[in-house]
Motif scaffolding. Structure first.
Motif, mmCIF file in Angstrom:
data_model
loop_
_atom_site.group_PDB
_atom_site.id
_atom_site.type_symbol
_atom_site.label_atom_id
_atom_site.label_comp_id
_atom_site.label_asym_id
_atom_site.label_seq_id
_atom_site.Cartn_x
_atom_site.Cartn_y
_atom_site.Cartn_z
ATOM 1 N N PHE A 1 -3.667 8.192 4.372
ATOM 2 C CA PHE A 1 -3.070 9.497 4.095
ATOM 3 C C PHE A 1 -2.228 9.500 2.822
ATOM 4 C CE2 PHE A 1 -3.797 10.194 8.690
ATOM 5 C CZ PHE A 1 -4.419 11.430 8.625
ATOM 6 N N LEU A 2 -1.973 8.344 2.250
ATOM 7 C CA LEU A 2 -1.119 8.252 1.069
ATOM 8 C C LEU A 2 -1.964 8.468 -0.184
ATOM 9 C CD1 LEU A 2 1.097 5.215 2.110
ATOM 10 C CD2 LEU A 2 1.387 7.654 2.642
ATOM 11 N N THR A 3 -2.170 9.718 -0.542
ATOM 12 C CA THR A 3 -3.018 10.064 -1.686
ATOM 13 C C THR A 3 -2.250 10.018 -3.001
ATOM 14 O OG1 THR A 3 -2.575 12.419 -1.327
ATOM 15 C CG2 THR A 3 -4.539 11.485 -0.267
ATOM 16 N N ASN A 4 -0.932 9.945 -2.924
ATOM 17 C CA ASN A 4 -0.086 9.888 -4.108
ATOM 18 C C ASN A 4 0.215 8.431 -4.462
ATOM 19 O OD1 ASN A 4 2.752 9.704 -5.386
ATOM 20 N ND2 ASN A 4 2.242 11.871 -5.652
ATOM 21 N N ALA A 5 0.023 8.065 -5.713
ATOM 22 C CA ALA A 5 0.220 6.671 -6.126
ATOM 23 C C ALA A 5 1.650 6.198 -5.874
ATOM 24 C CB ALA A 5 -0.131 6.512 -7.604
ATOM 25 N N ALA A 6 2.622 7.080 -6.059
ATOM 26 C CA ALA A 6 4.018 6.696 -5.832
ATOM 27 C C ALA A 6 4.258 6.385 -4.354
ATOM 28 C CB ALA A 6 4.946 7.817 -6.299
ATOM 29 N N ASP A 7 3.621 7.134 -3.464
ATOM 30 C CA ASP A 7 3.758 6.864 -2.030
ATOM 31 C C ASP A 7 3.134 5.526 -1.664
ATOM 32 O OD1 ASP A 7 5.134 9.186 -1.523
ATOM 33 O OD2 ASP A 7 3.372 10.314 -0.878
ATOM 34 N N ARG A 8 1.992 5.219 -2.267
ATOM 35 C CA ARG A 8 1.358 3.921 -1.987
ATOM 36 C C ARG A 8 2.215 2.773 -2.513
ATOM 37 N NH1 ARG A 8 -2.956 6.937 -3.732
ATOM 38 N NH2 ARG A 8 -3.277 5.743 -5.660
ATOM 39 N N ALA A 9 2.817 2.969 -3.666
ATOM 40 C CA ALA A 9 3.705 1.935 -4.219
ATOM 41 C C ALA A 9 4.909 1.724 -3.310
ATOM 42 C CB ALA A 9 4.142 2.323 -5.623
ATOM 43 N N ALA A 10 5.448 2.817 -2.763
ATOM 44 C CA ALA A 10 6.591 2.705 -1.847
ATOM 45 C C ALA A 10 6.179 1.983 -0.565
ATOM 46 C CB ALA A 10 7.134 4.095 -1.526
ATOM 47 N N TYR A 11 4.989 2.264 -0.092
ATOM 48 C CA TYR A 11 4.475 1.592 1.111
ATOM 49 C C TYR A 11 4.372 0.081 0.858
ATOM 50 C CZ TYR A 11 1.250 0.626 5.027
ATOM 51 O OH TYR A 11 0.660 0.134 6.164
ATOM 52 N N VAL A 12 3.780 -0.293 -0.255
ATOM 53 C CA VAL A 12 3.607 -1.722 -0.562
ATOM 54 C C VAL A 12 4.962 -2.389 -0.765
ATOM 55 C CG1 VAL A 12 2.643 -3.379 -2.210
ATOM 56 C CG2 VAL A 12 1.283 -1.406 -1.483
ATOM 57 N N ALA A 13 5.911 -1.679 -1.333
ATOM 58 C CA ALA A 13 7.260 -2.233 -1.488
ATOM 59 C C ALA A 13 7.875 -2.520 -0.124
ATOM 60 C CB ALA A 13 8.138 -1.267 -2.277
ATOM 61 N N ALA A 14 7.689 -1.599 0.827
ATOM 62 C CA ALA A 14 8.180 -1.830 2.188
ATOM 63 C C ALA A 14 7.448 -2.996 2.833
ATOM 64 C CB ALA A 14 8.012 -0.569 3.026
ATOM 65 N N LEU A 15 6.167 -3.096 2.555
ATOM 66 C CA LEU A 15 5.348 -4.182 3.099
ATOM 67 C C LEU A 15 5.864 -5.544 2.632
ATOM 68 C CD1 LEU A 15 2.697 -4.269 4.818
ATOM 69 C CD2 LEU A 15 1.463 -4.467 2.657
ATOM 70 N N ARG A 16 6.208 -5.634 1.374
ATOM 71 C CA ARG A 16 6.701 -6.907 0.831
ATOM 72 C C ARG A 16 8.017 -7.327 1.486
ATOM 73 N NH1 ARG A 16 5.034 -8.733 -4.397
ATOM 74 N NH2 ARG A 16 3.151 -7.686 -5.113
ATOM 75 N N ILE A 17 8.837 -6.342 1.819
ATOM 76 C CA ILE A 17 10.091 -6.644 2.511
ATOM 77 C C ILE A 17 9.848 -6.924 3.989
ATOM 78 C CG2 ILE A 17 12.339 -5.686 3.207
ATOM 79 C CD1 ILE A 17 12.199 -3.927 0.680
ATOM 80 N N GLY A 18 8.941 -6.188 4.589
ATOM 81 C CA GLY A 18 8.786 -6.180 6.036
ATOM 82 C C GLY A 18 7.825 -7.190 6.626
ATOM 83 N N VAL A 19 7.206 -8.024 5.790
ATOM 84 C CA VAL A 19 6.308 -9.068 6.306
ATOM 85 C C VAL A 19 6.840 -10.424 5.849
ATOM 86 C CG1 VAL A 19 3.960 -9.985 6.350
ATOM 87 C CG2 VAL A 19 4.327 -7.509 6.254
ATOM 88 N N ARG A 20 7.084 -11.298 6.779
ATOM 89 C CA ARG A 20 7.668 -12.593 6.446
ATOM 90 C C ARG A 20 6.624 -13.493 5.783
ATOM 91 N NH1 ARG A 20 8.309 -14.625 12.739
ATOM 92 N NH2 ARG A 20 6.178 -15.391 13.029
ATOM 93 N N PRO A 21 7.043 -14.527 5.067
ATOM 94 C CA PRO A 21 6.086 -15.468 4.463
ATOM 95 C C PRO A 21 5.126 -16.008 5.516
ATOM 96 C CG PRO A 21 8.286 -15.880 3.631
ATOM 97 C CD PRO A 21 8.439 -14.873 4.733
#
Length: 203
Positions: free
Chosen positions: A117-137
């Motif tokens: 549902f994230l058709t906006n590039a800025a929304d996808r970037a925000a999602y991936v930023a959260a992903l990098r914080i929210g998934v442990r090594p």
């Protein structure tokens, strides 16, 4: 209440949870991904899982650290009602994933049908930023989106369709693609929706 949360609340308030197009009687593909990882009782985040039965199934499997995030309070209420006395065993968060900052890192990040549902590039970037914080090594990400030949819209909203390679490009070099497959989901109305499923590991 944002326009997006109002939209999804209206969906769940106007339709029975078993009549929405993404309804599934049993989360078979999600469990396949979890079993491929070989995971048991890791801190688990289900993004967009408000009305899903996945948390209930994982509780039955013995999982104890479960968090469900959804933009819709109505969807989260559906899940709490289904869980009954066990509702307190699941942490529920009402938030827009593109605005949310994870307070901790999870062992598994699961998303069935939110990312597309994230058709906006800025929304996808925000999602991936959260992903990098929210998934442990060494943690894992399970993503399911409409496949390249899947629907172009869902619930009245446009979507982006992905191959596994396309998802890997969106997530970037911090995540390694481990597994992927195609699933054809049948909606309660009998339509077929091709999905791409992909499992990644955090580097």
């Amino acid at each position: 209440m944002s326009g997006q949360s109002a939209h999804w609340n209206a969906v769940y308030e106007s339709k029975a949870p078993t009549r929405v197009s993404w309804y599934q009687a049993y989360p078979k593909a999600s469990l396949k991904a979890i079993d491929l990882i070989g995971a048991q009782d890791q801190p688990f985040l289900d993004v967009g899982g408000g009305a899903s039965d996945l948390a209930a199934v994982l509780l039955e499997r013995g999982w104890r650290d479960l968090t469900v995030l959804d933009i819709s309070n109505a969807a989260l209420a559906v899940q709490a009602q289904r869980l009954g006395d066990r509702a307190q065993e699941v942490v529920r968060i009402a938030a827009n994933i593109t605005e949310w900052v994870p307070p901790r890192a999870y062992g598994i990040w699961h998303d069935r049908a939110v990312f597309h549902f994230l058709t906006n590039a800025a929304d996808r970037a925000a999602y991936v930023a959260a992903l990098r914080i929210g998934v442990r090594p060494d943690g894992h990400v399970i993503l399911a989106t409409f496949a390249p030949d899947g629907p172009e819209t869902c619930s009245g909203l446009p979507v982006r369709r992905y191959s596994a390679e396309g998802l890997a490009q969106e997530l970037g070099d911090a995540f390694t693609l481990l597994h992927h497959w195609r699933e054809v989901h049948q909606t309660p109305g009998g339509a077929e929706q091709p999905f791409t499923w992909a499992v990644f590991q955090r580097r």
